[in-house]
Design a protein around this motif. Structure first.
Motif, PDB file in Angstrom:
ATOM      1  N   LYS A 194      37.261  12.895  31.010  1.00 53.17           N
ATOM      2  CA  LYS A 194      38.732  12.804  30.861  1.00 53.17           C
ATOM      3  C   LYS A 194      39.305  12.131  32.100  1.00 53.17           C
ATOM      4  O   LYS A 194      38.963  12.499  33.223  1.00 53.17           O
ATOM      5  CB  LYS A 194      39.302  14.214  30.684  1.00 53.17           C
ATOM      6  CG  LYS A 194      40.823  14.276  30.570  1.00 53.17           C
ATOM      7  CD  LYS A 194      41.309  14.135  29.138  1.00 53.17           C
ATOM      8  CE  LYS A 194      42.834  14.208  29.112  1.00 53.17           C
ATOM      9  NZ  LYS A 194      43.427  13.425  28.062  1.00 53.17           N
ATOM     10  N   LYS A 195      40.161  11.166  31.883  1.00 57.98           N
ATOM     11  CA  LYS A 195      40.729  10.453  33.028  1.00 57.98           C
ATOM     12  C   LYS A 195      42.036  11.094  33.475  1.00 57.98           C
ATOM     13  O   LYS A 195      42.808  11.605  32.671  1.00 57.98           O
ATOM     14  CB  LYS A 195      40.946   8.989  32.673  1.00 57.98           C
ATOM     15  CG  LYS A 195      39.633   8.234  32.536  1.00 57.98           C
ATOM     16  CD  LYS A 195      39.846   6.743  32.564  1.00 57.98           C
ATOM     17  CE  LYS A 195      38.545   5.994  32.356  1.00 57.98           C
ATOM     18  NZ  LYS A 195      37.738   5.899  33.560  1.00 57.98           N
ATOM     19  N   GLN A 196      42.254  11.040  34.773  1.00 53.78           N
ATOM     20  CA  GLN A 196      43.419  11.672  35.386  1.00 53.78           C
ATOM     21  C   GLN A 196      44.464  10.606  35.730  1.00 53.78           C
ATOM     22  O   GLN A 196      44.124   9.575  36.302  1.00 53.78           O
ATOM     23  CB  GLN A 196      42.948  12.377  36.667  1.00 53.78           C
ATOM     24  CG  GLN A 196      43.923  13.359  37.241  1.00 53.78           C
ATOM     25  CD  GLN A 196      43.961  14.674  36.476  1.00 53.78           C
ATOM     26  OE1 GLN A 196      43.118  14.918  35.607  1.00 53.78           O
ATOM     27  NE2 GLN A 196      44.938  15.504  36.776  1.00 53.78           N
ATOM     28  N   GLN A 197      45.711  10.867  35.363  1.00 49.11           N
ATOM     29  CA  GLN A 197      46.784   9.930  35.674  1.00 49.11           C
ATOM     30  C   GLN A 197      47.196  10.064  37.144  1.00 49.11           C
ATOM     31  O   GLN A 197      47.446  11.175  37.613  1.00 49.11           O
ATOM     32  CB  GLN A 197      47.991  10.218  34.764  1.00 49.11           C
ATOM     33  CG  GLN A 197      49.200   9.351  35.044  1.00 49.11           C
ATOM     34  CD  GLN A 197      48.976   7.882  34.722  1.00 49.11           C
ATOM     35  OE1 GLN A 197      48.688   7.522  33.595  1.00 49.11           O
ATOM     36  NE2 GLN A 197      49.093   7.017  35.729  1.00 49.11           N
ATOM     37  N   THR A 198      47.262   8.957  37.863  1.00 47.85           N
ATOM     38  CA  THR A 198      47.772   8.980  39.236  1.00 47.85           C
ATOM     39  C   THR A 198      49.281   8.700  39.205  1.00 47.85           C
ATOM     40  O   THR A 198      49.829   8.357  38.153  1.00 47.85           O
ATOM     41  CB  THR A 198      47.084   7.904  40.095  1.00 47.85           C
ATOM     42  OG1 THR A 198      47.304   6.623  39.484  1.00 47.85           O
ATOM     43  CG2 THR A 198      45.591   8.151  40.186  1.00 47.85           C
ATOM     44  N   THR A 199      49.925   8.891  40.327  1.00 46.23           N
ATOM     45  CA  THR A 199      51.356   8.552  40.401  1.00 46.23           C
ATOM     46  C   THR A 199      51.553   7.417  41.397  1.00 46.23           C
ATOM     47  O   THR A 199      50.702   7.151  42.246  1.00 46.23           O
ATOM     48  CB  THR A 199      52.217   9.751  40.860  1.00 46.23           C
ATOM     49  OG1 THR A 199      51.908  10.013  42.239  1.00 46.23           O
ATOM     50  CG2 THR A 199      51.970  10.985  40.020  1.00 46.23           C
ATOM     51  N   ILE A 200      52.692   6.787  41.272  1.00 48.24           N
ATOM     52  CA  ILE A 200      53.006   5.625  42.094  1.00 48.24           C
ATOM     53  C   ILE A 200      53.185   6.032  43.570  1.00 48.24           C
ATOM     54  O   ILE A 200      52.917   5.252  44.480  1.00 48.24           O
ATOM     55  CB  ILE A 200      54.262   4.924  41.496  1.00 48.24           C
ATOM     56  CG1 ILE A 200      54.176   3.430  41.693  1.00 48.24           C
ATOM     57  CG2 ILE A 200      55.560   5.493  41.983  1.00 48.24           C
ATOM     58  CD1 ILE A 200      53.323   2.722  40.698  1.00 48.24           C
ATOM     59  N   ASN A 201      53.590   7.295  43.782  1.00 49.46           N
ATOM     60  CA  ASN A 201      53.795   7.779  45.163  1.00 49.46           C
ATOM     61  C   ASN A 201      52.497   7.814  45.974  1.00 49.46           C
ATOM     62  O   ASN A 201      52.529   7.781  47.188  1.00 49.46           O
ATOM     63  CB  ASN A 201      54.375   9.195  45.159  1.00 49.46           C
ATOM     64  CG  ASN A 201      55.716   9.260  44.489  1.00 49.46           C
ATOM     65  OD1 ASN A 201      55.840   8.861  43.339  1.00 49.46           O
ATOM     66  ND2 ASN A 201      56.720   9.724  45.188  1.00 49.46           N
ATOM     67  N   GLU A 202      51.369   7.901  45.253  1.00 52.96           N
ATOM     68  CA  GLU A 202      50.087   7.937  45.956  1.00 52.96           C
ATOM     69  C   GLU A 202      49.752   6.574  46.567  1.00 52.96           C
ATOM     70  O   GLU A 202      48.892   6.473  47.435  1.00 52.96           O
ATOM     71  CB  GLU A 202      48.965   8.353  44.981  1.00 52.96           C
ATOM     72  CG  GLU A 202      49.140   9.761  44.440  1.00 52.96           C
ATOM     73  CD  GLU A 202      48.244  10.033  43.236  1.00 52.96           C
ATOM     74  OE1 GLU A 202      47.058   9.697  43.287  1.00 52.96           O
ATOM     75  OE2 GLU A 202      48.759  10.579  42.242  1.00 52.96           O
ATOM     76  N   PHE A 203      50.431   5.528  46.112  1.00 53.75           N
ATOM     77  CA  PHE A 203      50.093   4.172  46.562  1.00 53.75           C
ATOM     78  C   PHE A 203      51.171   3.546  47.443  1.00 53.75           C
ATOM     79  O   PHE A 203      50.873   2.759  48.335  1.00 53.75           O
ATOM     80  CB  PHE A 203      49.857   3.268  45.348  1.00 53.75           C
ATOM     81  CG  PHE A 203      48.775   3.755  44.442  1.00 53.75           C
ATOM     82  CD1 PHE A 203      47.447   3.494  44.729  1.00 53.75           C
ATOM     83  CD2 PHE A 203      49.080   4.499  43.312  1.00 53.75           C
ATOM     84  CE1 PHE A 203      46.433   3.937  43.899  1.00 53.75           C
ATOM     85  CE2 PHE A 203      48.069   4.957  42.473  1.00 53.75           C
ATOM     86  CZ  PHE A 203      46.747   4.677  42.766  1.00 53.75           C
ATOM     87  N   PHE A 204      52.432   3.886  47.155  1.00 55.86           N
ATOM     88  CA  PHE A 204      53.533   3.270  47.892  1.00 55.86           C
ATOM     89  C   PHE A 204      54.270   4.334  48.704  1.00 55.86           C
ATOM     90  O   PHE A 204      54.828   5.270  48.126  1.00 55.86           O
ATOM     91  CB  PHE A 204      54.520   2.586  46.936  1.00 55.86           C
ATOM     92  CG  PHE A 204      53.905   1.528  46.065  1.00 55.86           C
ATOM     93  CD1 PHE A 204      53.084   0.541  46.600  1.00 55.86           C
ATOM     94  CD2 PHE A 204      54.159   1.501  44.702  1.00 55.86           C
ATOM     95  CE1 PHE A 204      52.527  -0.443  45.788  1.00 55.86           C
ATOM     96  CE2 PHE A 204      53.606   0.519  43.883  1.00 55.86           C
ATOM     97  CZ  PHE A 204      52.779  -0.453  44.435  1.00 55.86           C
ATOM     98  N   PRO A 205      54.275   4.199  50.024  1.00 54.48           N
ATOM     99  CA  PRO A 205      54.976   5.198  50.837  1.00 54.48           C
ATOM    100  C   PRO A 205      56.494   5.089  50.688  1.00 54.48           C
ATOM    101  O   PRO A 205      57.010   4.027  50.355  1.00 54.48           O
ATOM    102  CB  PRO A 205      54.554   4.838  52.264  1.00 54.48           C
ATOM    103  CG  PRO A 205      54.192   3.396  52.210  1.00 54.48           C
ATOM    104  CD  PRO A 205      53.692   3.137  50.827  1.00 54.48           C
ATOM    105  N   ARG A 206      57.145   6.207  50.931  1.00 54.56           N
ATOM    106  CA  ARG A 206      58.616   6.177  50.941  1.00 54.56           C
ATOM    107  C   ARG A 206      59.113   5.427  52.152  1.00 54.56           C
ATOM    108  O   ARG A 206      58.554   5.547  53.229  1.00 54.56           O
ATOM    109  CB  ARG A 206      59.173   7.600  50.958  1.00 54.56           C
ATOM    110  CG  ARG A 206      59.169   8.148  49.567  1.00 54.56           C
ATOM    111  CD  ARG A 206      59.705   9.536  49.478  1.00 54.56           C
ATOM    112  NE  ARG A 206      59.205  10.071  48.205  1.00 54.56           N
ATOM    113  CZ  ARG A 206      59.789  11.030  47.530  1.00 54.56           C
ATOM    114  NH1 ARG A 206      60.849  11.591  47.987  1.00 54.56           N
ATOM    115  NH2 ARG A 206      59.296  11.443  46.396  1.00 54.56           N
ATOM    116  N   ASP A 207      60.154   4.661  51.931  1.00 54.38           N
ATOM    117  CA  ASP A 207      60.707   3.859  53.019  1.00 54.38           C
ATOM    118  C   ASP A 207      61.590   4.729  53.913  1.00 54.38           C
ATOM    119  O   ASP A 207      62.366   5.505  53.421  1.00 54.38           O
ATOM    120  CB  ASP A 207      61.527   2.709  52.428  1.00 54.38           C
ATOM    121  CG  ASP A 207      61.658   1.577  53.410  1.00 54.38           C
ATOM    122  OD1 ASP A 207      60.929   1.583  54.415  1.00 54.38           O
ATOM    123  OD2 ASP A 207      62.482   0.702  53.183  1.00 54.38           O
TER     124      ASP A 207
END
Lengths: 256, 14
Positions: free
Chosen positions: B1-14
């Protein structure tokens, strides 16, 4: 003060249509260079980055940076009221409580004016540095939309596999499997029909099909879509505007 | 089963 006039209201209609199912509330940031939006869907999987460049407008003026906090569902109700060929003008004061939306038909015998209440929205800006991608595919946007819709009927995941020769879209579901393989080719007469595959490294990524189904709502904005992929990274799906772009960054799925 | 990642894991908050 912001005053932006579009030659046709259709561009704004298409932009709102393309993003309203992914995000409900977002800030439209207006600067002298044009209008930008950055927004993330509620599940934080899909990031939208929009630039409507100054040159997309027939007339554009924005003396100071202005933020318009917009409820897209409400904005859509108003924007639908204009005919696609109408001039569309957006007007806002420097610290606005509302934005004026004016439609004029080309004969100037009908002017419709609406006012939309603005909202004070928290802006949560993510830093997207220039990413390096391993593979880039440019293809007709309508073809990508059809592939997405077709394969989504089988599975909630959609796999994109890029090799030197081709790109394969694939889904594996409970009742069956499906895949569509495209090879690169050049259509000299209709360049937009061409399929271009640039690959530095092979790619095998899996995405939530429902998010890609939301992304292809941008199809009417551009004849072609560019998909940029890198291993273990969000994919970038880009629809070019006459001046600017609508970009979707989609986080991938990984094996547990 | 594949796990969904989120965009926050890749792009830091400015």
């Amino acid at each position: 003060m912001l005053e932006g006039k579009f030659e046709e209201s259709s561009l704004m209609k298409k932009v709102v249509d393309a993003i309203k199912d992914s995000v409900k509330l977002c800030n439209f940031n207006c600067t002298e260079h044009g209008v930008t939006v950055q927004a993330v869907d509620d599940s934080r999987v899909l990031l939208i980055s929009l630039l409507i460049g100054e040159a997309s407008f027939e007339e554009y003026r924005c003396d100071r940076n202005i933020t318009l906090g917009i409820d897209l569902e409400s904005f859509n109700k108003i924007i639908k009221n204009g005919n696609s060929s109408d001039f569309l003008t957006l007007i806002a004061e420097d610290s606005p409580d509302n934005v004026l939306i004016i439609f004029e038909d080309k004969k100037k015998d009908r002017v419709s004016e609406y006012s939309l209440k603005l909202m004070d929205l928290d802006s949560d800006f993510l830093q997207i540095d220039d990413m390096e991608f391993d593979a880039t595919i440019t293809m007709p946007s309508s073809e990508f939309a059809k592939i997405t819709r077709d394969l989504k009927t089988l599975s909630e995941s959609l796999q994109i596999i890029v090799t030197k020769e081709n790109v394969k879209f694939s889904s594996d579901g409970d009742f069956g499997t499906g895949n569509v393989v495209l090879k690169g080719f050049v259509d000299m007469d209709k360049p937009d029909e061409s399929i271009k595959i640039d690959m530095a490294r092979p790619i095998n990524l899996t995405f939530g099909a429902k998010y890609i189904a939301d992304i292809v709502k941008g199809t009417s904005l551009s004849e072609s879509v560019t998909i940029k992929l890198a291993d273990k990274s969000p994919a970038l799906f880009e629809y070019k505007l006459p001046s600017g772009f609508l970009r979707f960054y989609l986080a991938p799925k990984f094996d547990e | 089963k594949k796990q969904q990642t989120t965009i926050n894991e890749f792009f830091p908050r400015d």
